[in-house]
Design a protein around this motif. Structure first.
Motif, PDB file in Angstrom:
ATOM      1  N   GLY A 100     -13.820  24.519   3.657  1.00 56.51           N
ATOM      2  CA  GLY A 100     -13.483  24.109   5.008  1.00 56.51           C
ATOM      3  C   GLY A 100     -12.690  22.831   5.096  1.00 56.51           C
ATOM      4  N   ALA A 101     -12.527  22.136   3.968  1.00 61.30           N
ATOM      5  CA  ALA A 101     -11.766  20.884   3.980  1.00 61.30           C
ATOM      6  C   ALA A 101     -10.300  21.180   4.260  1.00 61.30           C
ATOM      7  N   ARG A 102      -9.702  20.391   5.146  1.00 58.82           N
ATOM      8  CA  ARG A 102      -8.311  20.600   5.512  1.00 58.82           C
ATOM      9  C   ARG A 102      -7.398  19.997   4.454  1.00 58.82           C
ATOM     10  N   GLU A 103      -6.330  20.718   4.124  1.00 60.58           N
ATOM     11  CA  GLU A 103      -5.330  20.199   3.192  1.00 60.58           C
ATOM     12  C   GLU A 103      -4.531  19.110   3.897  1.00 60.58           C
ATOM     13  N   PRO A 104      -4.545  17.860   3.383  1.00 63.57           N
ATOM     14  CA  PRO A 104      -3.766  16.804   4.030  1.00 63.57           C
ATOM     15  C   PRO A 104      -2.276  17.113   3.995  1.00 63.57           C
ATOM     16  N   ALA A 105      -1.575  16.649   5.014  1.00 62.90           N
ATOM     17  CA  ALA A 105      -0.143  16.903   5.123  1.00 62.90           C
ATOM     18  C   ALA A 105       0.631  16.152   4.046  1.00 62.90           C
ATOM     19  N   VAL A 106       1.755  16.714   3.651  1.00 60.80           N
ATOM     20  CA  VAL A 106       2.630  16.060   2.686  1.00 60.80           C
ATOM     21  C   VAL A 106       3.182  14.771   3.283  1.00 60.80           C
ATOM     22  N   ASP A 107       3.277  13.735   2.464  1.00 65.49           N
ATOM     23  CA  ASP A 107       3.868  12.461   2.871  1.00 65.49           C
ATOM     24  C   ASP A 107       4.986  12.145   1.893  1.00 65.49           C
ATOM     25  N   GLY A 108       6.230  12.230   2.352  1.00 66.45           N
ATOM     26  CA  GLY A 108       7.377  11.943   1.503  1.00 66.45           C
ATOM     27  C   GLY A 108       8.004  10.588   1.766  1.00 66.45           C
ATOM     28  N   THR A 109       7.274   9.700   2.451  1.00 68.46           N
ATOM     29  CA  THR A 109       7.819   8.383   2.801  1.00 68.46           C
ATOM     30  C   THR A 109       8.019   7.523   1.564  1.00 68.46           C
ATOM     31  N   ARG A 110       9.105   6.742   1.550  1.00 71.17           N
ATOM     32  CA  ARG A 110       9.333   5.759   0.495  1.00 71.17           C
ATOM     33  C   ARG A 110       8.796   4.408   0.988  1.00 71.17           C
ATOM     34  N   TYR A 111       7.772   3.923   0.361  1.00 72.45           N
ATOM     35  CA  TYR A 111       7.116   2.700   0.806  1.00 72.45           C
ATOM     36  C   TYR A 111       7.614   1.490   0.023  1.00 72.45           C
ATOM     37  N   ASP A 112       7.563   0.332   0.665  1.00 69.93           N
ATOM     38  CA  ASP A 112       7.924  -0.929   0.028  1.00 69.93           C
ATOM     39  C   ASP A 112       6.741  -1.381  -0.831  1.00 69.93           C
ATOM     40  N   LEU A 113       6.773  -1.045  -2.102  1.00 72.70           N
ATOM     41  CA  LEU A 113       5.640  -1.350  -2.980  1.00 72.70           C
ATOM     42  C   LEU A 113       5.468  -2.841  -3.213  1.00 72.70           C
ATOM     43  N   ALA A 114       6.570  -3.583  -3.203  1.00 71.28           N
ATOM     44  CA  ALA A 114       6.481  -5.025  -3.450  1.00 71.28           C
ATOM     45  C   ALA A 114       5.658  -5.731  -2.386  1.00 71.28           C
ATOM     46  N   ALA A 115       5.544  -5.126  -1.205  1.00 69.01           N
ATOM     47  CA  ALA A 115       4.786  -5.741  -0.121  1.00 69.01           C
ATOM     48  C   ALA A 115       3.292  -5.432  -0.191  1.00 69.01           C
ATOM     49  N   LEU A 116       2.887  -4.564  -1.132  1.00 65.93           N
ATOM     50  CA  LEU A 116       1.496  -4.139  -1.210  1.00 65.93           C
ATOM     51  C   LEU A 116       0.743  -4.930  -2.277  1.00 65.93           C
ATOM     52  N   PRO A 117      -0.510  -5.317  -2.013  1.00 66.27           N
ATOM     53  CA  PRO A 117      -1.302  -6.024  -3.028  1.00 66.27           C
ATOM     54  C   PRO A 117      -1.705  -5.087  -4.159  1.00 66.27           C
ATOM     55  N   VAL A 118      -1.914  -5.654  -5.325  1.00 67.88           N
ATOM     56  CA  VAL A 118      -2.329  -4.884  -6.494  1.00 67.88           C
ATOM     57  C   VAL A 118      -3.822  -4.581  -6.418  1.00 67.88           C
ATOM     58  N   VAL A 119      -4.188  -3.385  -6.858  1.00 69.71           N
ATOM     59  CA  VAL A 119      -5.610  -3.079  -7.031  1.00 69.71           C
ATOM     60  C   VAL A 119      -5.892  -3.134  -8.526  1.00 69.71           C
ATOM     61  N   ASP A 120      -6.707  -4.124  -8.920  1.00 68.09           N
ATOM     62  CA  ASP A 120      -7.068  -4.335 -10.318  1.00 68.09           C
ATOM     63  C   ASP A 120      -8.494  -4.852 -10.378  1.00 68.09           C
ATOM     64  N   VAL A 121      -8.960  -5.289 -11.552  1.00 68.67           N
ATOM     65  CA  VAL A 121     -10.339  -5.718 -11.707  1.00 68.67           C
ATOM     66  C   VAL A 121     -10.678  -6.899 -10.801  1.00 68.67           C
ATOM     67  N   PHE A 122      -9.716  -7.730 -10.468  1.00 64.87           N
ATOM     68  CA  PHE A 122      -9.947  -8.899  -9.627  1.00 64.87           C
ATOM     69  C   PHE A 122      -9.881  -8.584  -8.124  1.00 64.87           C
ATOM     70  N   ALA A 123      -9.398  -7.404  -7.776  1.00 66.50           N
ATOM     71  CA  ALA A 123      -9.091  -7.101  -6.380  1.00 66.50           C
ATOM     72  C   ALA A 123     -10.350  -6.977  -5.524  1.00 66.50           C
ATOM     73  N   VAL A 124     -10.267  -7.488  -4.315  1.00 68.07           N
ATOM     74  CA  VAL A 124     -11.253  -7.224  -3.262  1.00 68.07           C
ATOM     75  C   VAL A 124     -10.459  -6.594  -2.134  1.00 68.07           C
ATOM     76  N   ARG A 125     -10.672  -5.308  -1.894  1.00 65.79           N
ATOM     77  CA  ARG A 125      -9.868  -4.541  -0.947  1.00 65.79           C
ATOM     78  C   ARG A 125     -10.782  -3.881   0.091  1.00 65.79           C
ATOM     79  N   PRO A 126     -11.113  -4.612   1.168  1.00 67.66           N
ATOM     80  CA  PRO A 126     -12.021  -4.054   2.175  1.00 67.66           C
ATOM     81  C   PRO A 126     -11.473  -2.810   2.861  1.00 67.66           C
ATOM     82  N   GLU A 127     -10.155  -2.594   2.767  1.00 69.43           N
ATOM     83  CA  GLU A 127      -9.558  -1.423   3.410  1.00 69.43           C
ATOM     84  C   GLU A 127      -9.870  -0.127   2.658  1.00 69.43           C
ATOM     85  N   LEU A 128     -10.221  -0.238   1.375  1.00 68.54           N
ATOM     86  CA  LEU A 128     -10.441   0.958   0.564  1.00 68.54           C
ATOM     87  C   LEU A 128     -11.910   1.366   0.573  1.00 68.54           C
TER      88      LEU A 128
END
Length: 298
Positions: free
Chosen positions: A58-86
Motif C-alpha cells: 500500500g505504500a505509494r511510490e514517491p514521484a520522480v525528482d529531476g531537480t538539479r540542486y545547489d549542493l555547495a549550499a547544503l551542510p554535510v552529513v558525517d559523524v560530527f553532524a547534528v541534523r534535526p531535519e533528518l
C-alpha cells in the motif's frame, strides 16, 4: 566548541570515544572541511544491480525528482553532524534490504522525505567514512538509507540511528557482501553471508546500564588501527554509524561513537556502549567493507 584545532586530534578523539573512552579525557579536533562539490548534480539513469525488500504493502511510490540542486549550499552529513531535519530510524528492529548505496558523483543530496527540498549532502568521500550506507527502504526512484551523525545529542533530543532519503539516480547501488548480527542476551556475534552464518564470537563485554550499547540497525562506518591506544593492543577498531543513547560526548568533545574493539577486559556490562571483543573476532569484522549492515538485538 573550543579545542577543535587539528584534524589529527579529531581522529584521535573519535577513536578514543569509540573504544569505550578507555583512553581517558581527550579533546576533539576540528572535523576536516568537506570538499565542496560542483554546484549542481546531474541526474543519471538508474542501473538496477539487485532487488531489495519492497516497500510496505500500500505504500505509494514517491514521484520522480529531476531537480538539479545547489549542493555547495547544503551542510554535510558525517559523524560530527547534528541534523534535526533528518528522521531517526523508526523501525530499528526491521529487516534490511541487503543493499548498500554510495554517491555516484561528488555528493548526493539527502532529503528528509521525498518531494521536499534536500537538507544535507552525503559526499562521495569523507575522512572518517560513512559514505557507503545501507538501504532500508527501496522504491524505484528513491531509497531510504541509514546515515552517520545524529538528529540531536541525548540531552536535547533523540540520538538514535539517523536516516534520510536519496534519489536512486544519485547513488550506486550494490548488494551488501555480508551483514553482522549481535545478540546482547546470547552474547553472540555472527557474520551472515549468502545465507551462511559464521559465529565469530560467543562472548564479549557491552555497555553499562547508564551507558548502554545502542540496539537496532546500523552499519560499519569505518575501520582503523591506532596504536596510540594501548588498550586495543594494535587491533583494529570497527566504528559504527550509531552513537551513544546517553552520552552527548566526552571531555568537551561532541561525538560519542560506538564501535567493536579489542580490550583485555571483555566480560560483562563494563563499557560506555562499545562491544569489546577478542583479537580473532576483531580480525574477522575488520575484513568487512564500509557500509556493511549491523543489527544489534537486546
Amino acid at each position: 566548541m573550543n579545542g577543535r584545532q587539528a584534524v589529527g586530534a579529531g581522529l584521535a578523539a573519535v577513536a578514543a570515544m569509540a573504544a569505550g573512552f578507555a583512553a581517558g579525557p581527550v579533546a576533539l579536533g576540528s572535523p576536516p572541511p568537506a570538499a565542496v562539490p560542483a554546484a549542481t548534480v546531474t541526474v543519471a539513469p538508474v542501473v538496477a544491480v539487485a532487488k531489495g525488500t519492497p516497500p510496505a504493502p500500500g505504500a505509494r511510490e514517491p514521484a520522480v525528482d529531476g531537480t538539479r540542486y545547489d549542493l555547495a549550499a547544503l551542510p554535510v552529513v558525517d559523524v560530527f553532524a547534528v541534523r534535526p531535519e533528518l528522521p531517526v530510524d523508526d523501525d530499528p528492529g526491521g529487516d534490511l534490504t541487503g543493499l548498500v548505496a554510495h554517491p555516484s558523483g561528488a555528493a548526493a543530496p539527502v532529503f528528509a522525505e521525498p518531494g521536499t527540498a534536500p537538507v544535507a549532502r552525503l559526499p562521495r568521500t569523507l575522512q572518517f567514512g560513512g559514505t557507503t550506507v545501507p538501504v532500508v527502504v527501496q522504491h524505484e526512484h528513491w531509497l531510504r538509507v541509514l546515515l552517520p551523525g545524529r538528529q540531536a545529542p541525548p540531552s536535547s533530543g533523540d540520538p538514535g540511528q539517523l536516516t534520510g532519503w536519496v534519489r536512486a539516480a544519485d547513488v550506486e547501488v550494490a548488494p551488501a557482501v555480508a551483514q553482522v548480527e549481535v545478540d546482547l542476551t546470547a552474547r553472540t556475534v555472527d557474520v551472515v553471508r549468502g545465507g551462511e552464518r559464521e559465529r565469530v564470537s560467543d562472548g564479549f563485554a557491552w555497555g553499562t546500564a547508564a551507558t548502554p550499547t545502542p540496539v537496532g540497525r546500523t552499519f560499519v562506518m569505518t575501520t582503523r588501527v591506532d596504536r596510540s591506544f594501548a588498550f586495543t593492543r594494535g587491533h583494529p577498531i570497527v566504528y559504527l554509524g550509531v552513537q551513544s543513547p546517553t552520552l552527548d560526548g566526552f571531555s568537551g568533545a561532541d561525538v560519542a561513537v560506538t564501535a567493536f574493539h579489542y580490550h583485555d577486559v571483555r566480560t560483562g556490562p563494563v563499557s560506555n556502549g562499545c562491544i569489546r571483543l577478542g583479537a580473532e573476532a576483531l580480525a574477522r569484522l575488520a575484513e568487512l567493507p564500509e557500509g556493511t549492515p549491523v543489527t544489534v538485538r537486546a
